[in-house]
Each structure stands twice: as structure tokens, then as C-alpha cells.
Design a protein around this motif. Structure first.
Motif, PDB file in Angstrom:
ATOM      1  N   HIS A 297       0.943  -1.205   0.363  1.00 41.44           N
ATOM      2  CA  HIS A 297      -0.526  -0.398   0.162  1.00 41.44           C
ATOM      3  C   HIS A 297       0.498   1.127  -0.208  1.00 41.44           C
ATOM      4  O   HIS A 297       0.287   2.154   0.688  1.00 41.44           O
ATOM      5  CB  HIS A 297      -0.789  -0.117   0.663  1.00 41.44           C
ATOM      6  CG  HIS A 297      -2.169  -0.881   1.414  1.00 41.44           C
ATOM      7  ND1 HIS A 297      -3.080  -1.044   0.313  1.00 41.44           N
ATOM      8  CD2 HIS A 297      -2.067  -2.075   1.811  1.00 41.44           C
ATOM      9  CE1 HIS A 297      -4.160  -2.294   0.529  1.00 41.44           C
ATOM     10  NE2 HIS A 297      -3.023  -2.643   1.635  1.00 41.44           N
ATOM     11  N   TYR A 307      -2.332  13.446  -2.493  1.00 37.85           N
ATOM     12  CA  TYR A 307      -2.650  12.929  -1.119  1.00 37.85           C
ATOM     13  C   TYR A 307      -2.749  13.842  -0.250  1.00 37.85           C
ATOM     14  O   TYR A 307      -3.513  13.990   0.704  1.00 37.85           O
ATOM     15  CB  TYR A 307      -1.878  11.636  -0.809  1.00 37.85           C
ATOM     16  CG  TYR A 307      -2.400  10.935   1.023  1.00 37.85           C
ATOM     17  CD1 TYR A 307      -3.260  10.053   0.681  1.00 37.85           C
ATOM     18  CD2 TYR A 307      -1.448  11.644   2.107  1.00 37.85           C
ATOM     19  CE1 TYR A 307      -3.753   9.663   2.140  1.00 37.85           C
ATOM     20  CE2 TYR A 307      -2.408  10.873   3.316  1.00 37.85           C
ATOM     21  CZ  TYR A 307      -2.967  10.248   3.552  1.00 37.85           C
ATOM     22  OH  TYR A 307      -3.940   9.601   4.204  1.00 37.85           O
ATOM     23  N   ALA A 385     -10.363  10.332   9.599  1.00 35.76           N
ATOM     24  CA  ALA A 385      -9.508   9.223   9.900  1.00 35.76           C
ATOM     25  C   ALA A 385     -10.308   8.775   8.363  1.00 35.76           C
ATOM     26  O   ALA A 385      -9.128   8.021   7.810  1.00 35.76           O
ATOM     27  CB  ALA A 385      -9.434   8.675  11.129  1.00 35.76           C
ATOM     28  N   THR A 386     -11.301   8.721   8.137  1.00 35.27           N
ATOM     29  CA  THR A 386     -12.104   8.242   7.103  1.00 35.27           C
ATOM     30  C   THR A 386     -11.480   8.218   5.668  1.00 35.27           C
ATOM     31  O   THR A 386     -11.283   7.684   4.661  1.00 35.27           O
ATOM     32  CB  THR A 386     -13.567   7.767   7.960  1.00 35.27           C
ATOM     33  OG1 THR A 386     -13.906   7.522   8.586  1.00 35.27           O
ATOM     34  CG2 THR A 386     -14.357   7.644   6.198  1.00 35.27           C
ATOM     35  N   LYS A 388      -9.115   9.699   4.960  1.00 36.21           N
ATOM     36  CA  LYS A 388      -7.672   9.543   4.717  1.00 36.21           C
ATOM     37  C   LYS A 388      -7.122   7.878   4.560  1.00 36.21           C
ATOM     38  O   LYS A 388      -6.557   7.592   3.092  1.00 36.21           O
ATOM     39  CB  LYS A 388      -6.591   9.563   6.130  1.00 36.21           C
ATOM     40  CG  LYS A 388      -6.130  11.028   5.637  1.00 36.21           C
ATOM     41  CD  LYS A 388      -5.569  11.309   7.284  1.00 36.21           C
ATOM     42  CE  LYS A 388      -5.062  12.311   7.735  1.00 36.21           C
ATOM     43  NZ  LYS A 388      -4.128  12.762   8.640  1.00 36.21           N
ATOM     44  N   ARG A 389      -8.178   7.511   5.236  1.00 37.70           N
ATOM     45  CA  ARG A 389      -8.006   5.937   4.526  1.00 37.70           C
ATOM     46  C   ARG A 389      -9.406   5.675   3.112  1.00 37.70           C
ATOM     47  O   ARG A 389      -8.653   4.301   2.687  1.00 37.70           O
ATOM     48  CB  ARG A 389      -9.533   5.229   5.467  1.00 37.70           C
ATOM     49  CG  ARG A 389      -9.054   3.234   5.747  1.00 37.70           C
ATOM     50  CD  ARG A 389      -9.499   2.941   6.357  1.00 37.70           C
ATOM     51  NE  ARG A 389     -10.632   3.497   6.636  1.00 37.70           N
ATOM     52  CZ  ARG A 389     -11.178   3.545   8.419  1.00 37.70           C
ATOM     53  NH1 ARG A 389     -10.153   3.886   9.116  1.00 37.70           N
ATOM     54  NH2 ARG A 389     -12.370   4.909   8.439  1.00 37.70           N
ATOM     55  N   GLN A 390      -9.782   6.026   2.853  1.00 35.63           N
ATOM     56  CA  GLN A 390     -11.337   5.632   1.966  1.00 35.63           C
ATOM     57  C   GLN A 390      -9.996   6.806   0.677  1.00 35.63           C
ATOM     58  O   GLN A 390      -9.990   6.470  -0.419  1.00 35.63           O
ATOM     59  CB  GLN A 390     -12.045   7.096   1.624  1.00 35.63           C
ATOM     60  CG  GLN A 390     -13.229   5.614   2.606  1.00 35.63           C
ATOM     61  CD  GLN A 390     -14.267   6.086   2.301  1.00 35.63           C
ATOM     62  OE1 GLN A 390     -14.496   6.819   2.023  1.00 35.63           O
ATOM     63  NE2 GLN A 390     -15.352   5.316   3.718  1.00 35.63           N
ATOM     64  N   LYS A 392      -6.782   6.292   0.256  1.00 32.91           N
ATOM     65  CA  LYS A 392      -5.485   6.044  -0.257  1.00 32.91           C
ATOM     66  C   LYS A 392      -6.118   4.528  -0.959  1.00 32.91           C
ATOM     67  O   LYS A 392      -5.131   4.770  -1.683  1.00 32.91           O
ATOM     68  CB  LYS A 392      -5.003   5.579   0.779  1.00 32.91           C
ATOM     69  CG  LYS A 392      -3.332   4.831   1.181  1.00 32.91           C
ATOM     70  CD  LYS A 392      -2.964   4.510   2.160  1.00 32.91           C
ATOM     71  CE  LYS A 392      -1.355   3.861   2.293  1.00 32.91           C
ATOM     72  NZ  LYS A 392      -1.118   4.218   2.935  1.00 32.91           N
ATOM     73  N   THR A 393      -7.296   4.551  -0.292  1.00 35.85           N
ATOM     74  CA  THR A 393      -7.512   3.023  -1.254  1.00 35.85           C
ATOM     75  C   THR A 393      -7.776   3.784  -2.940  1.00 35.85           C
ATOM     76  O   THR A 393      -7.852   2.998  -3.198  1.00 35.85           O
ATOM     77  CB  THR A 393      -8.977   2.428  -0.924  1.00 35.85           C
ATOM     78  OG1 THR A 393      -8.786   2.105   0.354  1.00 35.85           O
ATOM     79  CG2 THR A 393      -9.600   1.663  -1.551  1.00 35.85           C
ATOM     80  N   THR A 415      -7.027  -1.752   2.614  1.00 39.35           N
ATOM     81  CA  THR A 415      -6.079  -0.904   3.251  1.00 39.35           C
ATOM     82  C   THR A 415      -5.931  -0.383   5.010  1.00 39.35           C
ATOM     83  O   THR A 415      -6.916   0.102   5.493  1.00 39.35           O
ATOM     84  CB  THR A 415      -6.171   0.613   2.311  1.00 39.35           C
ATOM     85  OG1 THR A 415      -6.231   1.099   1.322  1.00 39.35           O
ATOM     86  CG2 THR A 415      -5.205   1.641   3.023  1.00 39.35           C
ATOM     87  N   SER A 416      -5.067  -0.621   5.867  1.00 39.53           N
ATOM     88  CA  SER A 416      -5.635  -0.178   6.858  1.00 39.53           C
ATOM     89  C   SER A 416      -5.554   1.031   7.452  1.00 39.53           C
ATOM     90  O   SER A 416      -5.468   1.798   6.340  1.00 39.53           O
ATOM     91  CB  SER A 416      -4.061  -1.354   7.361  1.00 39.53           C
ATOM     92  OG  SER A 416      -3.233  -0.324   6.918  1.00 39.53           O
ATOM     93  N   PRO A 417      -5.849   1.564   8.209  1.00 41.12           N
ATOM     94  CA  PRO A 417      -6.350   2.497   8.858  1.00 41.12           C
ATOM     95  C   PRO A 417      -4.444   3.573   9.124  1.00 41.12           C
ATOM     96  O   PRO A 417      -3.897   2.969   9.531  1.00 41.12           O
ATOM     97  CB  PRO A 417      -6.743   3.223  10.201  1.00 41.12           C
ATOM     98  CG  PRO A 417      -7.595   1.528  10.113  1.00 41.12           C
ATOM     99  CD  PRO A 417      -6.710   0.747   9.633  1.00 41.12           C
TER     100      PRO A 417
END
Length: 417
Positions: A297, A307, A385-386, A388-390, A392-393, A415-417
Motif C-alpha cells: 500500500h 494525497y 481518519a475515514t 485518509k483511509r478511503q 488512499k484506497t 487499506t489499513s487505517p
């Protein structure tokens, strides 16, 4: 640095020339006058009563001693300075030196202060460059007087001054020195500002070369210690942590300034990431890196920049970013005459108009463009947090999907948090 480079690039985009002065204060945390600090807290910030008494007890009546060769000196009272190594030390100094902002603004110049580093910059039309230099010199002289009256000292030896201009307007730049107290500072073609190298043409080539040198140096050191690592630790968490700490930190530091750079410059940075991922995976130089990046990742360099841009713009929307950056981000719905457009309904960000490539690289333009590329559901995510995770995915899917289709070995896991 995001704000300074964005303002400078937009000024060059308009055809102006920009001047940047980097002021250095000597031993700032050790020379703060306690009486002036307490007076400023009371008069400028309205701090009084028990709170002011608590701060007074915190900074005064402190003692120190020196231990050398097993011998301990007698304790002496500390008459100046704020405690270092605490969270309150830098904060108290920022409050102590905050008047510099209004002093610089009186000269119609812009400033940004980061602890004891002060950046003063402005821009003008090429024909008014001499007046800009005179104004900047006078501003610095007033800063010198202010620091002297507040028991601070401006270090002329470490003060830097640089002109920024496009190649076609470089001949407008004055060649005179800038006065700093009793010393003269000669304009430099290059300046180091908070760990980032700024050149007069804003090409970022020197900074990229510094990142390459530091990153490859870290990789060589990591490779040299690999035989000392336990066999089960190779290509696992320990090696991945070393690369993340010593290499990714160089690639990600202030990487917003890489937005819009030529592909050849981005490819140089990407080569560092390719070398790092092959080292972690234990693969040969001929192996394709797409699968390796996908498994870990790791976003490619260009997507790492996007990003960072999207993350800062998200903070601007939800009040977590500095006000100076948040003011650059406005929705299309808030722009005049755009309330009825589909872009306004989708939550798109207004993109300022630019004339040449300088403006496209500024955060004021690159940030909104990066966010507008995101799907509307992702733009509406509130949690940082959500988001950034989405994000990156999403960037992984967009950038790696073509190679994943051609190479079934690349399976994109969540993708992990």
C-alpha cells in the motif's frame, strides 16, 4: 512552507518578482525576558489573575547547575528564558514574539513565524523591484530594533535573502545588499527554509537533489545493516519500519511543492521509492515495482503528492488547517455566479485562473484540482481518519488498476487505517 511557496508561485504567475528574507534569532528561548513576557500576556492577551500567577511561577525562580567530571556546580537562578523541552516553552515564545506579525504587516509585507524562524516576503511588479528591496530592508531594520528592545538578537550571519523571478524577468532584480542592523546581507540564488531548499526560479531542483542524496544515503546504510538483522526479520516489519522512517520521511516532507513539476523530476523521486520497495521485498532490480507497491500500500510519488494536497484541503474545509490556507479554499457554490452549476452541487472547489505554469503548481490551484478529481461521496466524508483511509484506497485503485489487470499477481487488499 505551503503558504510561502503558494504565494510566491502565484506572484510569479502574475508576472511579478518576489523577495524572501529568512531571519534567524540567536538563542531565542534563552533570552526571553520574564517581565516583558508577563506584561505582554496581561496587556495583549488579557491573561490575569490566577492564570498569570501560575505562568509567573512556572517561568521564574528556576535554578540550574552544571555537572562535569563527576563534579556538580552550585545552583544559580535563571534570570531569562523559557523552559525548554516542554510544550509551554515554544508556546510562550510565540506569544512573546507575536507583535512581529503586525510590525511586518505595517510595511505591507507578509510573514510567517515558526517558533524562532521568521519568514518575511513580498512581491511587486518588476519595475518596482528596487522599491520592494528598500521596503524589505526598512522592515528588517525595524525588526532588528524590535528584537533589541525585547532582549532578542537577530543573527545577521544566518539571515538569508533571495529573489524569486521567472527567467524572462530576472534582469529586473536589483543587485544591492539588504541591510540587517550594521551588517549587509547579499542576495543568494538559493536559500534553505525550514529544511526545504528554495531557488530563485522555483524549480525545486536543488531540493530534489538533496532529497535524492539523503534518501539513497539512508538506503545504503539500511542495506549495510541487513546482514545483522535476524533472518526472520528481513522483508518484514523491522525493515519496512526503517525504510518508512528514513526514506519516506524525505519523500513526504513538504511534498506539496512537488505538485505540477515536470515528469522527469517526479521520476527521479519515484526511482528512490522503487529502490526502497525492492530492498524491502528482497527482489531483483528487474522486477516490476507495481505488485510490490500494491502489496505494501505504498503510493507512487505523484499520488503521494495528491494525497497530501487532498488531505490539507480536507482540513481547510473542516476548520483544522491554518486560517491563511483555509482562505484559499472556497467551494464553487460560494463563487459568484456559480450557485446553479452542477459543479457547485457536487461540492467542487473553485480553481483560480492562472496564466503560466507557475500558478498551476501553487497550493491555491493544485489543491482544488486534486480534490475535484475525487468522487463526490469521498469529498463528503467528514471524519479525517475515514477520509485518509478511503483516499488512499481510491488513489491505489486509480493508479494501479491498469497494471493490476495486466498482472494478476497484484491483488489490492483493503487499506489499513
Amino acid at each position: 512552507m505551503v503558504m510561502v511557496t503558494s504565494d510566491t508561485l502565484m506572484a510569479l504567475d502574475r508576472g511579478d518578482v518576489a523577495a524572501l528574507a529568512l531571519l534567524d534569532l540567536s538563542a531565542t528561548f534563552d533570552t526571553v525576558d520574564h517581565a516583558i513576557l508577563l506584561h505582554r500576556l496581561r496587556e495583549s492577551y488579557g491573561i490575569s489573575g490566577g492564570v498569570l500567577a501560575w505562568i509567573s511561577l512556572y517561568v521564574t525562580d528556576r535554578q540550574q547547575s552544571v555537572c562535569h567530571g563527576g563534579m556538580l556546580s552550585a545552583q544559580e537562578y535563571i534570570m531569562l528564558g523559557v523552559p525548554q523541552g516542554s510544550v509551554l516553552g515554544p508556546l510562550l515564545f510565540v506569544l512573546y514574539a507575536a507583535d512581529l506579525v503586525s510590525l511586518i504587516a505595517d510595511h505591507r509585507l507578509h510573514s510567517h513565524l515558526y517558533a524562532d524562524d521568521t519568514q518575511v516576503y513580498g512581491w511587486s511588479s518588476p519595475t518596482d523591484a528596487n522599491a520592494l528591496q528598500v521596503n524589505t530592508s526598512q522592515c528588517i531594520q525595524d525588526v532588528v530594533q524590535w528584537t533589541s528592545s525585547n532582549r532578542l538578537q537577530l543573527n545577521a550571519q544566518k539571515t538569508e535573502f533571495i529573489w524569486c523571478a521567472s527567467a524572462c524577468r530576472h534582469h529586473y532584480i536589483p543587485h544591492g545588499d539588504v541591510q540587517v542592523g550594521h551588517d549587509s546581507v547579499c542576495p543568494n540564488p538559493l536559500a534553505r527554509d525550514l529544511g526545504m531548499y528554495v531557488d530563485g526560479a522555483m524549480t525545486m531542483r536543488t531540493h530534489i537533489n538533496h532529497v535524492l542524496s539523503s534518501s539513497y544515503g539512508a538506503l545504503r546504510k539500511i542495506r549495510s545493516i541487513m546482514p545483522s538483522l535476524p533472518s526472520h526479520a528481513l522483508n518484514t516489519h523491522a525493515l519496512n519500519t526503517l525504510v518508512t522512517a528514513l526514506v519516506h520521511s524525505w519523500l513526504d516532507y513538504c511534498n506539496v511543492v512537488f505538485a505540477g513539476l515536470p515528469a522527469c523530476d517526479i521520476q527521479l523521486l519515484q526511482s528512490v521509492l522503487n529502490t526502497a520497495v525492492r530492498l524491502v521485498a528482497g527482489s531483483s532490480p528487474r522486477d516490476h515495482v507495481t505488485c510490490l507497491l500494491c502489496d505494501r500500500h505504498w503510493l507512487p510519488v505523484k499520488q503521494r503528492d495528491e494525497y497530501k494536497l487532498c488531505t490539507i484541503v480536507h482540513h481547510c474545509f473542516y476548520g483544522d488547517a491554518p486560517a491563511c490556507l483555509a482562505e484559499l479554499i472556497t467551494t464553487s457554490a460560494a463563487s459568484t455566479g456559480r450557485a446553479g452549476l452542477r459543479s457547485a452541487a457536487s461540492g467542487a472547489v473553485a480553481v483560480p485562473r492562472t496564466t503560466v505554469s507557475f500558478g498551476d503548481r501553487s497550493f491555491a490551484v493544485a489543491g482544488p484540482r486534486a480534490r475535484n478529481k475525487l468522487p463526490p461521496p469521498l469529498r463528503r466524508v467528514h471524519s479525517a481518519a475515514t477520509f485518509k483511509r478511503q483516499l488512499k484506497t481510491f488513489l491505489n485503485l486509480i493508479t494501479l488498476l491498469p497494471d493490476i489487470v495486466r498482472r494478476p499477481c497484484c491483488v489490492l487488499a483493503p487499506t489499513s487505517p
